[in-house]
Design an enzyme around this catalytic site. Structure first.
Site, mmCIF file in Angstrom:
data_model
loop_
_atom_site.group_PDB
_atom_site.id
_atom_site.type_symbol
_atom_site.label_atom_id
_atom_site.label_comp_id
_atom_site.label_asym_id
_atom_site.label_seq_id
_atom_site.Cartn_x
_atom_site.Cartn_y
_atom_site.Cartn_z
ATOM 1 N N HIS A 1 4.307 -2.267 0.697
ATOM 2 C CA HIS A 1 4.466 -1.152 -0.243
ATOM 3 C C HIS A 1 5.209 -1.574 -1.516
ATOM 4 C CE1 HIS A 1 2.813 2.554 1.243
ATOM 5 N NE2 HIS A 1 3.349 2.416 2.440
ATOM 6 N N GLU B 1 -1.591 4.110 0.717
ATOM 7 C CA GLU B 1 -1.589 3.688 2.118
ATOM 8 C C GLU B 1 -2.791 2.838 2.522
ATOM 9 O OE1 GLU B 1 0.923 3.749 3.774
ATOM 10 O OE2 GLU B 1 2.187 5.339 2.945
ATOM 11 N N GLU C 1 5.876 -1.918 5.333
ATOM 12 C CA GLU C 1 6.794 -1.388 4.316
ATOM 13 C C GLU C 1 7.026 -2.408 3.199
ATOM 14 O OE1 GLU C 1 7.159 1.667 4.558
ATOM 15 O OE2 GLU C 1 6.493 1.784 6.645
ATOM 16 N N TYR D 1 -4.518 6.126 5.578
ATOM 17 C CA TYR D 1 -4.213 4.749 5.951
ATOM 18 C C TYR D 1 -5.483 4.003 6.369
ATOM 19 C CZ TYR D 1 0.724 6.210 6.382
ATOM 20 O OH TYR D 1 1.988 6.680 6.147
ATOM 21 N N GLU E 1 9.226 3.275 2.528
ATOM 22 C CA GLU E 1 9.242 2.106 1.667
ATOM 23 C C GLU E 1 10.136 2.233 0.448
ATOM 24 O OE1 GLU E 1 5.626 4.715 0.563
ATOM 25 O OE2 GLU E 1 6.639 4.071 2.391
#
Length: 597
Positions: free
Chosen positions: A286, A305, A283, A370, A258
């Protein structure tokens, strides 16, 4: 958890970098960066100190100046995994703000850069690899504005606003970039090679090798601006001016990185039909989570994440409906199960707040921050209700924009934001923070919407129970999207049937044309299934696939399974392709296979 980032040698509690100038030549002959880095550092705190300590790893340091005057310095003994501290002696009267200039070059052991032939180079600095590209305070607790002056005979892209090319000298132009929004060192990114550019939105450009640029543009142009607009519909305005994407060669070790304004992405996200472009949503998300509001250390990585996955699925929900977002969460849960199984349910790295003292953060990389992070936030959303949680999300990213945060910040902001809401405050008391943050293994599985999963389960059940394959044809999966095909194959892998001999695996491939799929997610899942079933006819096909990709999500899982099937063949395959793998990926796979590097 310690308040200090344990993954850095820098004395950032005494001095803190405010501005960084990276001024280097990209030398494709010597395969190194050579030049200088300028750091403007400010005194912070009251502790007296006569030295500045920076992170370095495998760098050649030639000279150090403080406010224009040469000073003594020492590159101390290397200690894994943190590298070699660069200790700079400061003048006795050093205070306020000082300018540090370090003349240096990278070496062949640089872990941040991969050099390719034909000439191409790209960086990957997350987690602690920026220190091998330039001396810095390599911690997400420190954010700096950036200016980059990069001389190369090929086009250059980098983190920041492109300010043009100038000063042609010795066959190379100097490409200038500036990043006015402070970022941590791991988000500093550069790439140079034979690159073409194409517009994929009113504020977005994609870069790739010329022979691929048109097909890439055609796949990405219809969706990117829509992704940004949906994100801005419930988040603060996009802060980075433009959103661009560099599609890297196959050796890039991640799905995406990212880097602000220039996402680096694997070509495996392109399947011809846009079915894998959720990586771009991730991304892009982010841009708020991680880039704007940043976890203060790698132990708190889930604050990057977990939040990003939550944002990604909220964008999916607003684009395609709740069932699609829930299906994504289900796929994510299965990835979390795999990560916990790989580590072991009691492993430190299955905690949301792992102890990383003495550990390389790359070793802890998995689906845990994540998906376990997402499920913590998902539980909080369900407790207070989405209608209340979305305004909290907006407040989180507006309040902490530009800052590095810890779990304490999240807990405090939840309490403060909902202080006047008695019902929400009562519901928040139900969050078992001790379990979520410090217990290893899996949390309780939520009740996800299974409407898009049921057809996948049903087809997998049929393949596991029907004695003949004559009952199946290509129409079985004609209406499945890429994620549903992946879930179908995952289900077969998780619950293998005794009916699956080599012939049945080959029939599965022939009927659904799996090894010819342009969707790397589908091909990866089928090959993993074939290996789990010890279908030897697919060992060579796996080796062929491993020779064309560098994404660790695929490479590490397939090498681990191939090693169980045939360790000698797995090691021989690795030795054949290892020179094409990114240094981070190469190191991790060698460790997985028990090979000394």
């Amino acid at each position: 958890m310690p308040s200090r980032d344990v993954s850095t040698n820098a004395n950032y509690s005494s001095w803190r970098t405010r501005h960084t100038v990276l001024d280097c030549t990209i030398d494709f002959v010597q395969q190194c960066l050579i030049g200088k880095v300028g750091l403007t550092v400010d005194k912070v705190g009251s502790e007296a100190t006569d030295e500045l300590v920076l992170d370095t790893s495998f760098l050649n340091i030639d000279r150090v100046d403080v406010d224009g005057n040469p000073v003594s310095y020492e590159v101390r003994q290397r200690k894994e995994p943190l590298g070699s501290p660069l200790v700079i002696r400061l003048p006795a009267d050093a205070a306020g703000s000082i300018a540090i200039t370090i003349h240096y070059s990278t070496t062949a052991r640089c872990t941040a850069l991969q050099w390719l032939d034909p000439p191409y180079v790209f960086s990957q600095c997350q987690a602690i690899h920026a220190r091998s590209m330039f001396p810095c305070q390599d911690t997400p607790s420190v954010k700096s504005t950036y200016e980059m002056k990069l001389r190369s005979p090929f086009p250059v892209v980098a983190t920041g606003n492109a300010r043009g090319a100038l000063d042609f000298h010795n066959g190379a132009l100097m490409y200038v970039f500036d990043q006015p929004v402070p970022i941590p060192s791991y988000l500093c990114a550069i790439a140079s090679g034979d690159l073409a550019a194409a517009q994929i939105g009113p504020r977005s450009t994609v870069y790739r090798e010329p022979r691929f640029i048109h097909e890439t543009q055609m796949e990405m142009a219809p969706v990117v601006e829509n992704f940004i607009a949906v994100a801005e519909s419930f988040l603060p305005a996009y802060a980075w001016t433009s959103y661009n994407v560099l599609i890297l060669p196959q050796s890039f070790p991640y799905g995406g990185m990212e880097n602000p304004q220039i996402t680096f992405a694997t070509p495996t996200i392109l399947s011809g039909d846009g079915s894998n472009l959720d990586v771009i949503i991730h991304e892009l998300a982010h841009s708020w989570s991680g880039n704007l509001v940043t976890a203060a250390s790698w132990a708190h990585f889930y604050l990057n994440e977990g939040w990003t996955v939550w944002l990604e699925r909220k964008i999916l929900e607003k684009l395609h409906g709740r069932a699609v977002a829930q299906f994504s969460a289900l796929i994510g849960w299965r990835a979390l199960e795999e990560s916990v199984a790989n580590f072991g349910p009691e492993h430190e790295f299955t905690k949301l707040l792992p102890d990383l003292d003495g550990q390389d953060p790359d070793d802890a990389f998995s689906s845990v921050p994540y998906e376990k992070g997402f499920n913590l936030l998902y539980e909080i959303e369900n407790l207070v209700g989405s209608a209340k949680f979305e305004p909290f999300v907006y407040s989180w990213f507006s309040t902490f924009a530009g800052n590095s945060v810890t779990t304490d910040d999240l807990q405090t902001h939840l309490s403060t934001f909902f202080a006047a809401d008695a019902d929400a405050t009562e519901q928040l008391q139900k969050v078992d923070w001790q379990m979520w943050l410090h217990a290893p293994g899996l949390p309780k599985k939520p009740d996800f919407d299974l409407s898009l999963a049921q057809p996948c389960y049903a087809l997998a059940d049929a393949w596991c129970s029907h004695s003949t394959t004559e009952d199946f044809n290509a129409d079985d999966i004609a209406e499945f999207d890429g994620s549903q095909r992946v879930l179908f194959l995952e289900t077969l892998t998780k619950n293998p049937s005794p009916l699956f001999d080599d012939d049945r695996v080959q029939k599965l491939d022939e009927i659904y044309n799996l090894t010819s799929s342009r969707n790397a997610e589908v091909l990866h899942r089928f090959l993993l299934l074939a290996l789990r079933l010890r279908a030897r006819p697919f060992y060579e096909r796996t080796a062929d696939f491993l020779g064309t990709v560098g994404r660790m999500k695929y490479v590490r899982t397939l090498f681990r399974e191939l090693n169980v099937c045939d360790a000698e063949f797995a090691k021989a395959t690795f030795n054949t392709i290892k020179s094409r793998l990114h240094p981070i990926c190469r190191t991790m796979v060698a460790r997985d296979l028990g090979i000394q590097t």
